[in-house]
Scaffold this motif. Structure first.
Motif, PDB file in Angstrom:
ATOM      1  N   LYS A 169       0.830  -1.210   0.000  1.00  0.00           N
ATOM      2  CA  LYS A 169       0.000   0.000   0.000  1.00  0.00           C
ATOM      3  C   LYS A 169       0.864   1.259   0.000  1.00  0.00           C
ATOM      4  O   LYS A 169       0.568   2.239  -0.676  1.00  0.00           O
ATOM      5  N   HIS A 170       1.956   1.235   0.762  1.00  0.00           N
ATOM      6  CA  HIS A 170       2.843   2.396   0.861  1.00  0.00           C
ATOM      7  C   HIS A 170       3.683   2.597  -0.399  1.00  0.00           C
ATOM      8  O   HIS A 170       4.210   3.684  -0.617  1.00  0.00           O
ATOM      9  N   LEU A 171       3.816   1.561  -1.218  1.00  0.00           N
ATOM     10  CA  LEU A 171       4.609   1.650  -2.435  1.00  0.00           C
ATOM     11  C   LEU A 171       3.788   2.033  -3.660  1.00  0.00           C
ATOM     12  O   LEU A 171       4.334   2.287  -4.725  1.00  0.00           O
ATOM     13  N   LEU A 172       2.479   2.074  -3.521  1.00  0.00           N
ATOM     14  CA  LEU A 172       1.593   2.313  -4.658  1.00  0.00           C
ATOM     15  C   LEU A 172       1.723   3.716  -5.242  1.00  0.00           C
ATOM     16  O   LEU A 172       1.805   4.701  -4.512  1.00  0.00           O
ATOM     17  N   GLU A 178      -7.115  -7.394  -0.173  1.00  0.00           N
ATOM     18  CA  GLU A 178      -6.340  -8.294   0.679  1.00  0.00           C
ATOM     19  C   GLU A 178      -7.215  -9.429   1.189  1.00  0.00           C
ATOM     20  O   GLU A 178      -8.348  -9.215   1.600  1.00  0.00           O
ATOM     21  N   ASP A 179      -6.656 -10.628   1.149  1.00  0.00           N
ATOM     22  CA  ASP A 179      -7.295 -11.801   1.735  1.00  0.00           C
ATOM     23  C   ASP A 179      -6.381 -12.245   2.879  1.00  0.00           C
ATOM     24  O   ASP A 179      -5.365 -12.905   2.652  1.00  0.00           O
ATOM     25  N   THR A 180      -6.712 -11.829   4.093  1.00  0.00           N
ATOM     26  CA  THR A 180      -5.852 -12.131   5.239  1.00  0.00           C
ATOM     27  C   THR A 180      -5.799 -13.620   5.553  1.00  0.00           C
ATOM     28  O   THR A 180      -4.811 -14.096   6.101  1.00  0.00           O
ATOM     29  N   SER A 181      -6.824 -14.368   5.174  1.00  0.00           N
ATOM     30  CA  SER A 181      -6.822 -15.805   5.463  1.00  0.00           C
ATOM     31  C   SER A 181      -5.757 -16.550   4.665  1.00  0.00           C
ATOM     32  O   SER A 181      -5.264 -17.596   5.094  1.00  0.00           O
ATOM     33  N   THR A 182      -5.355 -15.981   3.509  1.00  0.00           N
ATOM     34  CA  THR A 182      -4.318 -16.621   2.687  1.00  0.00           C
ATOM     35  C   THR A 182      -3.042 -15.781   2.600  1.00  0.00           C
ATOM     36  O   THR A 182      -2.112 -16.153   1.888  1.00  0.00           O
ATOM     37  N   ASN A 183      -3.023 -14.647   3.301  1.00  0.00           N
ATOM     38  CA  ASN A 183      -1.864 -13.757   3.276  1.00  0.00           C
ATOM     39  C   ASN A 183      -1.560 -13.312   1.839  1.00  0.00           C
ATOM     40  O   ASN A 183      -0.411 -13.261   1.423  1.00  0.00           O
ATOM     41  N   LEU A 201      -3.521  -6.869  -6.768  1.00  0.00           N
ATOM     42  CA  LEU A 201      -3.428  -5.505  -7.264  1.00  0.00           C
ATOM     43  C   LEU A 201      -3.972  -5.480  -8.690  1.00  0.00           C
ATOM     44  O   LEU A 201      -3.434  -6.156  -9.568  1.00  0.00           O
ATOM     45  N   ILE A 202      -5.028  -4.729  -8.895  1.00  0.00           N
ATOM     46  CA  ILE A 202      -5.630  -4.574 -10.223  1.00  0.00           C
ATOM     47  C   ILE A 202      -5.028  -3.319 -10.851  1.00  0.00           C
ATOM     48  O   ILE A 202      -5.220  -2.210 -10.348  1.00  0.00           O
ATOM     49  N   VAL A 203      -4.303  -3.501 -11.954  1.00  0.00           N
ATOM     50  CA  VAL A 203      -3.659  -2.375 -12.622  1.00  0.00           C
ATOM     51  C   VAL A 203      -4.668  -1.695 -13.549  1.00  0.00           C
ATOM     52  O   VAL A 203      -5.316  -2.360 -14.354  1.00  0.00           O
ATOM     53  N   TYR A 224       1.991 -12.931  -0.411  1.00  0.00           N
ATOM     54  CA  TYR A 224       1.861 -13.234  -1.828  1.00  0.00           C
ATOM     55  C   TYR A 224       1.133 -12.064  -2.476  1.00  0.00           C
ATOM     56  O   TYR A 224       0.046 -11.698  -2.051  1.00  0.00           O
ATOM     57  N   LEU A 225       1.753 -11.458  -3.493  1.00  0.00           N
ATOM     58  CA  LEU A 225       1.133 -10.358  -4.224  1.00  0.00           C
ATOM     59  C   LEU A 225       0.851 -10.811  -5.647  1.00  0.00           C
ATOM     60  O   LEU A 225       1.768 -11.213  -6.369  1.00  0.00           O
TER      61      LEU A 225
END
Length: 197
Positions: free
Chosen positions: A5-8, A17-22, A26-28, A192-193
């Motif tokens: 988020k800070h790099l966007l 974000e899906d916290t259950s899967t970490n 990112l939709i460009v 995972y991104l």
């Protein structure tokens, strides 16, 4: 996970974000074609699934302010990037010595591109200089270690995965989607991104 988020450079609404899967997705936005149009730098300690070749992931690392060691799977990739950026990069291939790497780092260059096979020499040179913990590792084309490990010596693959934590951080980059369940034990739990173009 907040680091992305800070790099966007684009609206943070494009990041879910899906916290259950970490996992973050990112939709460009339409019309953007390069990672440098979307991010200031690569997120650290993250598996980055860019899904598309030629969107400038390695170039983003090369042009950032961050000290990077970029590990790639083929000698020709090292030569290609070095030819494009000889004033920025230190080229590390089989014939270069640890002392040569030390001298080039001392000359002021802060980007190193190497093959997986020669990563140990880079790590040794940076350790001798007391700088290993100040360099970030980018493992480009990580699918070659995951899926095609047989093309490389087990020693090379294991060294890369087992020693990446000695750097300040590590980013694993691929355009070939790899589901988390197939990632090696050493990296299966990292953020995972997924970047969708």
């Amino acid at each position: 996970m907040n680091e992305v988020k800070h790099l966007l450079k684009i609206n943070s609404n494009n990041l879910t974000e899906d916290t259950s899967t970490n996992t973050q997705t990112l939709i460009v936005p339409t019309g953007l074609h390069y990672m440098s149009e979307v991010l200031e730098d690569l997120p650290k300690n993250t598996f980055i699934d860019k899904q598309v070749c030629g969107v400038g992931g390695t170039t983003l690392a090369i042009k950032s302010k961050t000290n990077y060691v970029i590990a790639v799977h083929r000698k020709i990739l090292v030569e290609n990037k070095y030819t494009q950026h000889p004033d920025i990069l230190i080229e590390v291939l089989g014939e270069i010595s640890v002392n040569d790497i030390v001298e080039q780092v001392l000359s002021g260059k802060n980007k190193i591109i190497t093959t997986y096979d020669s990563l140990w020499k880079v790590a040794q040179a940076l350790t001798e200089l007391g700088l290993l913990g100040k360099y970030h590792l980018l493992v480009d084309e990580i699918q070659n270690v995951i899926r095609e490990g047989g093309d490389f010596k087990d020693k090379v693959c294991n060294y890369l995965l087992d020693n990446s934590c000695k750097f300040a951080s590590v980013s694993y980059l691929t355009a070939t989607s790899t589901e988390r369940k197939y990632l090696p034990e050493q990296i299966k739990d990292i953020p995972y991104l997924k970047i969708e173009w």
